[in-house]
Motif scaffolding. Structure first.
Motif, mmCIF file in Angstrom:
data_model
loop_
_atom_site.group_PDB
_atom_site.id
_atom_site.type_symbol
_atom_site.label_atom_id
_atom_site.label_comp_id
_atom_site.label_asym_id
_atom_site.label_seq_id
_atom_site.Cartn_x
_atom_site.Cartn_y
_atom_site.Cartn_z
ATOM 1 N N ALA A 35 0.478 -1.162 -0.245
ATOM 2 C CA ALA A 35 0.058 0.110 -0.030
ATOM 3 C C ALA A 35 1.186 0.954 0.009
ATOM 4 O O ALA A 35 0.874 2.280 -0.576
ATOM 5 N N LEU A 36 1.942 1.048 0.928
ATOM 6 C CA LEU A 36 2.803 2.273 0.985
ATOM 7 C C LEU A 36 3.070 2.725 -0.299
ATOM 8 O O LEU A 36 3.518 3.578 -0.387
ATOM 9 N N ASP A 37 3.850 1.655 -1.501
ATOM 10 C CA ASP A 37 4.255 1.214 -2.178
ATOM 11 C C ASP A 37 3.100 1.901 -3.623
ATOM 12 O O ASP A 37 4.512 2.846 -4.135
ATOM 13 N N VAL A 38 2.994 1.671 -3.649
ATOM 14 C CA VAL A 38 1.862 2.417 -4.279
ATOM 15 C C VAL A 38 1.499 3.703 -3.958
ATOM 16 O O VAL A 38 1.291 4.492 -5.232
ATOM 17 N N THR A 39 1.104 4.315 -3.046
ATOM 18 C CA THR A 39 0.621 5.209 -2.938
ATOM 19 C C THR A 39 1.933 6.370 -2.481
ATOM 20 O O THR A 39 1.456 7.567 -3.571
ATOM 21 N N ALA A 41 4.549 5.965 -4.875
ATOM 22 C CA ALA A 41 4.173 6.260 -6.025
ATOM 23 C C ALA A 41 3.753 6.337 -7.688
ATOM 24 O O ALA A 41 4.082 7.345 -7.861
ATOM 25 N N ALA A 42 2.392 6.549 -7.109
ATOM 26 C CA ALA A 42 1.201 7.311 -7.591
ATOM 27 C C ALA A 42 1.344 9.071 -7.573
ATOM 28 O O ALA A 42 1.741 9.529 -7.828
ATOM 29 N N LEU A 43 2.159 8.927 -6.183
ATOM 30 C CA LEU A 43 2.084 10.731 -6.244
ATOM 31 C C LEU A 43 3.617 11.183 -5.950
ATOM 32 O O LEU A 43 3.570 12.303 -7.074
ATOM 33 N N ALA A 44 4.486 10.803 -6.450
ATOM 34 C CA ALA A 44 5.902 10.221 -7.100
ATOM 35 C C ALA A 44 5.399 11.288 -8.779
ATOM 36 O O ALA A 44 5.504 11.520 -9.355
ATOM 37 N N LEU A 45 5.092 9.798 -9.115
ATOM 38 C CA LEU A 45 4.109 10.210 -10.565
ATOM 39 C C LEU A 45 3.462 11.812 -11.691
ATOM 40 O O LEU A 45 3.992 12.452 -12.444
ATOM 41 N N VAL A 46 2.666 11.886 -10.203
ATOM 42 C CA VAL A 46 1.649 13.442 -10.581
ATOM 43 C C VAL A 46 2.590 13.894 -10.436
ATOM 44 O O VAL A 46 2.837 15.008 -11.434
ATOM 45 N N ILE A 47 3.311 14.493 -9.304
ATOM 46 C CA ILE A 47 4.670 15.451 -9.320
ATOM 47 C C ILE A 47 5.747 15.513 -10.189
ATOM 48 O O ILE A 47 6.014 16.641 -10.750
ATOM 49 N N LEU A 48 6.553 14.418 -11.174
ATOM 50 C CA LEU A 48 7.179 14.344 -11.578
ATOM 51 C C LEU A 48 6.387 14.515 -13.001
ATOM 52 O O LEU A 48 7.439 14.198 -14.407
ATOM 53 N N LEU A 49 5.243 14.376 -13.881
ATOM 54 C CA LEU A 49 5.131 14.491 -14.861
ATOM 55 C C LEU A 49 5.330 15.705 -15.607
ATOM 56 O O LEU A 49 6.079 14.915 -16.418
ATOM 57 N N PRO A 50 5.126 16.953 -15.142
ATOM 58 C CA PRO A 50 6.167 17.230 -16.832
ATOM 59 C C PRO A 50 7.564 17.483 -16.745
ATOM 60 O O PRO A 50 7.683 17.495 -17.606
ATOM 61 N N LEU A 51 8.224 16.747 -15.672
ATOM 62 C CA LEU A 51 9.145 16.605 -15.646
ATOM 63 C C LEU A 51 9.047 14.889 -17.044
ATOM 64 O O LEU A 51 10.336 15.869 -17.919
ATOM 65 N N MET A 52 9.302 14.084 -16.684
ATOM 66 C CA MET A 52 8.429 13.555 -17.452
ATOM 67 C C MET A 52 8.358 13.976 -19.250
ATOM 68 O O MET A 52 9.138 13.272 -19.973
ATOM 69 N N ALA A 53 7.558 14.840 -19.231
ATOM 70 C CA ALA A 53 6.693 14.709 -20.407
ATOM 71 C C ALA A 53 8.120 16.191 -21.734
ATOM 72 O O ALA A 53 8.733 15.709 -22.304
#
Length: 132
Positions: A35-39, A41-53
């Motif tokens: 549960a901690l890993d998924v939470t 990872a989802a938070l990091a994905l949202v935060i890093l989305l502009p950099l990844m784009a």
């Protein structure tokens, strides 16, 4: 009742098993960790989305070919039943941004790694036409 089942016996039923079947007394630990890993990872994905784009755009501008590289890798999957658990070998697809040219010859890398495993190669930085 035994607290652990021998790996050889388990592999006769499941050839992909990589550890003995043992009583699982920490099931809550793995559930909490998942549960901690998924939470996170989802938070990091949202935060890093502009950099990844931005990285995706830079890769597309820099060289032709796909932006995302995928490769089959070997990992593990935990199986649990009736408070017993074991780890099983599992193949999964790993996705990452492409960091190499599309036309790179994989045989050069394979030969280097094979020689390195046999103790014939030296640890060095790769050089050649496909490096920058």
């Amino acid at each position: 009742m035994a607290q652990q089942i021998n790996l050889d016996l388990l592999q006769s039923f499941d050839p992909l098993a990589v550890c003995p079947l043992a009583r699982d007394e920490r099931a809550y630990y793995y559930s909490f960790k998942r549960a901690l890993d998924v939470t996170v990872a989802a938070l990091a994905l949202v935060i890093l989305l502009p950099l990844m784009a931005l990285i995706a755009v830079l890769i597309a501008i820099d060289s032709p070919g796909p932006i995302i590289f995928s490769q089959k890798r070997v990992g593990g999957q935990r199986w649990t039943r009736d408070s017993f658990s074991y780890w099983q070998q599992a193949i999964f697809t790993c996705y990452k941004f492409r960091t190499m040219v599309c036309s790179a010859d994989p045989s050069l890398h394979q030969a280097f790694v094979t020689a390195f495993i046999k103790g014939q190669g030296k640890h060095r930085t790769p050089t050649g036409p496909n490096t920058r």
